[in-house]
Design a protein around this motif. Sequence first.
Motif, PDB file in Angstrom:
ATOM      1  N   LEU A   1      -5.863  -3.818  13.635  1.00 19.19           N
ATOM      2  CA  LEU A   1      -7.396  -3.979  13.421  1.00 19.19           C
ATOM      3  C   LEU A   1      -8.038  -3.622  14.777  1.00 19.19           C
ATOM      4  O   LEU A   1      -7.724  -4.481  15.835  1.00 19.19           O
ATOM      5  CB  LEU A   1      -7.659  -5.371  12.841  1.00 19.19           C
ATOM      6  CG  LEU A   1      -9.023  -5.877  12.640  1.00 19.19           C
ATOM      7  CD1 LEU A   1      -9.851  -5.037  11.590  1.00 19.19           C
ATOM      8  CD2 LEU A   1      -8.946  -7.364  12.317  1.00 19.19           C
TER       9      LEU A   1
ATOM     10  N   LEU B   1      -0.584  -0.096  11.201  1.00 15.49           N
ATOM     11  CA  LEU B   1      -2.029  -0.293  11.403  1.00 15.49           C
ATOM     12  C   LEU B   1      -2.497  -1.541  12.280  1.00 15.49           C
ATOM     13  O   LEU B   1      -2.026  -2.801  11.953  1.00 15.49           O
ATOM     14  CB  LEU B   1      -2.672  -0.382  10.147  1.00 15.49           C
ATOM     15  CG  LEU B   1      -2.567   1.098   9.051  1.00 15.49           C
ATOM     16  CD1 LEU B   1      -2.698   0.766   7.823  1.00 15.49           C
ATOM     17  CD2 LEU B   1      -3.724   1.891   9.532  1.00 15.49           C
TER      18      LEU B   1
ATOM     19  N   GLN C   1      -4.079   3.873  13.702  1.00 17.80           N
ATOM     20  CA  GLN C   1      -2.920   3.959  13.415  1.00 17.80           C
ATOM     21  C   GLN C   1      -2.222   4.921  14.506  1.00 17.80           C
ATOM     22  O   GLN C   1      -2.483   6.062  14.400  1.00 17.80           O
ATOM     23  CB  GLN C   1      -2.616   4.308  12.075  1.00 17.80           C
ATOM     24  CG  GLN C   1      -1.166   4.335  11.616  1.00 17.80           C
ATOM     25  CD  GLN C   1      -0.982   4.790   9.963  1.00 17.80           C
ATOM     26  OE1 GLN C   1      -1.933   5.546   9.711  1.00 17.80           O
ATOM     27  NE2 GLN C   1       0.042   4.018   9.342  1.00 17.80           N
TER      28      GLN C   1
ATOM     29  N   TYR D   1      -9.681   0.477  11.684  1.00 16.27           N
ATOM     30  CA  TYR D   1      -8.193   0.333  11.852  1.00 16.27           C
ATOM     31  C   TYR D   1      -7.767   1.520  12.589  1.00 16.27           C
ATOM     32  O   TYR D   1      -8.349   2.525  12.230  1.00 16.27           O
ATOM     33  CB  TYR D   1      -7.410   0.253  10.635  1.00 16.27           C
ATOM     34  CG  TYR D   1      -7.411  -1.344   9.966  1.00 16.27           C
ATOM     35  CD1 TYR D   1      -8.262  -1.928   9.280  1.00 16.27           C
ATOM     36  CD2 TYR D   1      -6.130  -2.080  10.138  1.00 16.27           C
ATOM     37  CE1 TYR D   1      -8.399  -3.046   8.928  1.00 16.27           C
ATOM     38  CE2 TYR D   1      -6.048  -3.288   9.785  1.00 16.27           C
ATOM     39  CZ  TYR D   1      -7.205  -3.813   8.952  1.00 16.27           C
ATOM     40  OH  TYR D   1      -7.058  -5.210   8.390  1.00 16.27           O
TER      41      TYR D   1
ATOM     42  N   ALA E   1      -8.361  -6.201  -2.212  1.00 13.34           N
ATOM     43  CA  ALA E   1      -7.759  -5.742  -0.989  1.00 13.34           C
ATOM     44  C   ALA E   1      -8.471  -4.606  -0.179  1.00 13.34           C
ATOM     45  O   ALA E   1      -9.727  -4.327  -0.525  1.00 13.34           O
ATOM     46  CB  ALA E   1      -6.309  -5.312  -1.097  1.00 13.34           C
ATOM     47  N   LEU E   2      -8.141  -3.991   0.801  1.00 16.67           N
ATOM     48  CA  LEU E   2      -8.902  -3.149   1.413  1.00 16.67           C
ATOM     49  C   LEU E   2      -9.145  -1.744   0.770  1.00 16.67           C
ATOM     50  O   LEU E   2      -7.874  -1.398   0.229  1.00 16.67           O
ATOM     51  CB  LEU E   2      -8.342  -2.927   2.864  1.00 16.67           C
ATOM     52  CG  LEU E   2      -8.166  -4.495   3.899  1.00 16.67           C
ATOM     53  CD1 LEU E   2      -7.300  -4.041   5.045  1.00 16.67           C
ATOM     54  CD2 LEU E   2      -9.454  -4.901   3.888  1.00 16.67           C
TER      55      LEU E   2
ATOM     56  N   PHE F   1      -9.679   2.026   1.971  1.00 17.90           N
ATOM     57  CA  PHE F   1      -9.362   2.892   3.247  1.00 17.90           C
ATOM     58  C   PHE F   1     -10.413   4.204   3.057  1.00 17.90           C
ATOM     59  O   PHE F   1     -10.148   4.952   1.901  1.00 17.90           O
ATOM     60  CB  PHE F   1      -8.141   3.262   3.675  1.00 17.90           C
ATOM     61  CG  PHE F   1      -7.255   2.080   4.129  1.00 17.90           C
ATOM     62  CD1 PHE F   1      -7.072   0.873   3.467  1.00 17.90           C
ATOM     63  CD2 PHE F   1      -6.988   1.970   5.587  1.00 17.90           C
ATOM     64  CE1 PHE F   1      -6.385   0.032   4.095  1.00 17.90           C
ATOM     65  CE2 PHE F   1      -6.447   0.949   6.137  1.00 17.90           C
ATOM     66  CZ  PHE F   1      -6.096  -0.144   5.368  1.00 17.90           C
ATOM     67  N   GLY F   2     -10.684   4.570   4.015  1.00 19.26           N
ATOM     68  CA  GLY F   2     -11.275   6.068   4.027  1.00 19.26           C
ATOM     69  C   GLY F   2     -10.131   6.847   4.104  1.00 19.26           C
ATOM     70  O   GLY F   2      -8.896   6.556   4.425  1.00 19.26           O
ATOM     71  N   LYS F   3     -10.451   8.295   4.336  1.00 16.03           N
ATOM     72  CA  LYS F   3      -9.281   9.308   4.423  1.00 16.03           C
ATOM     73  C   LYS F   3      -8.767   9.500   5.895  1.00 16.03           C
ATOM     74  O   LYS F   3      -7.796  10.060   6.101  1.00 16.03           O
ATOM     75  CB  LYS F   3      -9.676  10.629   4.008  1.00 16.03           C
ATOM     76  CG  LYS F   3      -9.937  10.578   2.533  1.00 16.03           C
ATOM     77  CD  LYS F   3     -10.169  12.136   1.804  1.00 16.03           C
ATOM     78  CE  LYS F   3     -10.125  11.977   0.230  1.00 16.03           C
ATOM     79  NZ  LYS F   3     -10.380  13.363  -0.132  1.00 16.03           N
TER      80      LYS F   3
ATOM     81  N   TYR G   1       0.846  -1.129  -0.115  1.00 13.49           N
ATOM     82  CA  TYR G   1       0.244   0.012   0.018  1.00 13.49           C
ATOM     83  C   TYR G   1       0.895   1.273  -0.030  1.00 13.49           C
ATOM     84  O   TYR G   1       1.962   1.439   0.752  1.00 13.49           O
ATOM     85  CB  TYR G   1      -1.043   0.039   1.187  1.00 13.49           C
ATOM     86  CG  TYR G   1      -2.012  -0.993   1.360  1.00 13.49           C
ATOM     87  CD1 TYR G   1      -1.785  -2.266   1.765  1.00 13.49           C
ATOM     88  CD2 TYR G   1      -3.358  -0.749   1.057  1.00 13.49           C
ATOM     89  CE1 TYR G   1      -2.588  -3.264   1.982  1.00 13.49           C
ATOM     90  CE2 TYR G   1      -4.130  -1.454   1.088  1.00 13.49           C
ATOM     91  CZ  TYR G   1      -4.041  -2.902   1.540  1.00 13.49           C
ATOM     92  OH  TYR G   1      -5.066  -3.754   1.655  1.00 13.49           O
TER      93      TYR G   1
ATOM     94  N   GLY H   1      -5.677   7.977   3.504  1.00 15.77           N
ATOM     95  CA  GLY H   1      -5.705   6.542   3.809  1.00 15.77           C
ATOM     96  C   GLY H   1      -4.838   5.898   3.046  1.00 15.77           C
ATOM     97  O   GLY H   1      -4.472   6.105   1.772  1.00 15.77           O
TER      98      GLY H   1
ATOM     99  N   PHE I   1     -14.497  -2.637   8.358  1.00 17.29           N
ATOM    100  CA  PHE I   1     -13.555  -2.651   9.416  1.00 17.29           C
ATOM    101  C   PHE I   1     -13.170  -1.257   9.892  1.00 17.29           C
ATOM    102  O   PHE I   1     -13.415  -0.252   9.233  1.00 17.29           O
ATOM    103  CB  PHE I   1     -12.097  -3.305   8.975  1.00 17.29           C
ATOM    104  CG  PHE I   1     -12.216  -4.469   8.121  1.00 17.29           C
ATOM    105  CD1 PHE I   1     -12.615  -4.677   6.705  1.00 17.29           C
ATOM    106  CD2 PHE I   1     -11.933  -5.837   8.525  1.00 17.29           C
ATOM    107  CE1 PHE I   1     -12.946  -5.819   6.193  1.00 17.29           C
ATOM    108  CE2 PHE I   1     -12.026  -6.969   8.066  1.00 17.29           C
ATOM    109  CZ  PHE I   1     -12.486  -6.996   6.764  1.00 17.29           C
TER     110      PHE I   1
ATOM    111  N   GLN J   1      -1.193  -6.522  -5.159  1.00 15.38           N
ATOM    112  CA  GLN J   1      -1.563  -7.720  -4.272  1.00 15.38           C
ATOM    113  C   GLN J   1      -1.021  -8.977  -5.067  1.00 15.38           C
ATOM    114  O   GLN J   1      -1.319  -9.199  -6.197  1.00 15.38           O
ATOM    115  CB  GLN J   1      -3.147  -7.900  -4.169  1.00 15.38           C
ATOM    116  CG  GLN J   1      -3.640  -8.940  -3.375  1.00 15.38           C
ATOM    117  CD  GLN J   1      -5.189  -8.696  -3.354  1.00 15.38           C
ATOM    118  OE1 GLN J   1      -5.756  -7.822  -3.546  1.00 15.38           O
ATOM    119  NE2 GLN J   1      -5.835  -9.821  -2.756  1.00 15.38           N
TER     120      GLN J   1
ATOM    121  N   PHE K   1      -9.290   4.691  10.983  1.00 12.80           N
ATOM    122  CA  PHE K   1      -9.576   4.289   9.340  1.00 12.80           C
ATOM    123  C   PHE K   1     -10.813   3.493   9.419  1.00 12.80           C
ATOM    124  O   PHE K   1     -10.843   2.100   9.988  1.00 12.80           O
ATOM    125  CB  PHE K   1      -8.284   4.028   8.671  1.00 12.80           C
ATOM    126  CG  PHE K   1      -7.281   4.697   8.486  1.00 12.80           C
ATOM    127  CD1 PHE K   1      -6.244   4.565   9.226  1.00 12.80           C
ATOM    128  CD2 PHE K   1      -7.163   5.732   7.423  1.00 12.80           C
ATOM    129  CE1 PHE K   1      -5.044   5.633   9.004  1.00 12.80           C
ATOM    130  CE2 PHE K   1      -6.247   6.704   7.275  1.00 12.80           C
ATOM    131  CZ  PHE K   1      -5.322   6.669   8.157  1.00 12.80           C
TER     132      PHE K   1
END
Lengths: 119, 112
Positions: B46, B44, B38, B36, B99-100, B102-104, A35, A42, B34, A48, B90
């Motif tokens: 969970l 990060l 940080q 997370y 994959a995941l 994420f929000g900001k 990432y 974010g 989810f 991947q 997040f």
Amino acid sequence: EAGVAQSPRYKIIEKRQSVAFWCNPISGHATLYWYQQILGQGPKLLIQFQNNGVVDDSQLPKDRFSAERLKGVDSTLKIQPAKLEDSAVYLCASSLDFYVGGGVPPAQYFGPGTRLTVL
Amino acid sequence: AQSVTQLDSHVSVSEGTPVLLRCNYSSSYSPSLFWYVQHPNKGLQLLLKYTSAATLVKGINGFEAEFKKSETSFHLTKPSAHMSDAAEYFCVVSRAGTALIFGKGTTLSVSS
């Protein structure tokens, strides 16, 4: 159980130089992710892997970024040449398996990241 | 396409008061969601996850989140904030084959 390891933790380079980051996932984890986290945002998936095959690299800037996962364990992410906008934290994560839907998604475990500064 | 929107970029609370971090999601079908956390210079971690088993999800460190389909929300709460809760949070969505996402992020500040 050892977590996801990444090195180096910090790297400062000048634009147009090359840089490489290394990731060692949790033992036995088949899926590995890279990432990019730009300051104030974010994380965004770059690539991947499932074992040593690429599952998704749709957001990887392939003109300058490359990644490999030889032997399905460690992985290396390379940037060549670097641009100012590549300054970010590069996070590696791993999970036991690939999520195909239904049931519980496998948990992703993140490494501490590599903070890259491009001057 | 899957996405999440964190409604607050920064939340400030006093120690001992409740925490509310807001998240709305967009999904064409039932998502996995989810939260997370940080902490500075740390990876990060969970906090909790929703996977349709129960709408109220309990996580680590006293956090919980409620999935509300009618409101497309997945807000994170904690009854009483501690100084150690100060971090970036997040909201994240996942779907099969990817994959995941994420929000900001929301920065939580806790004052004594």
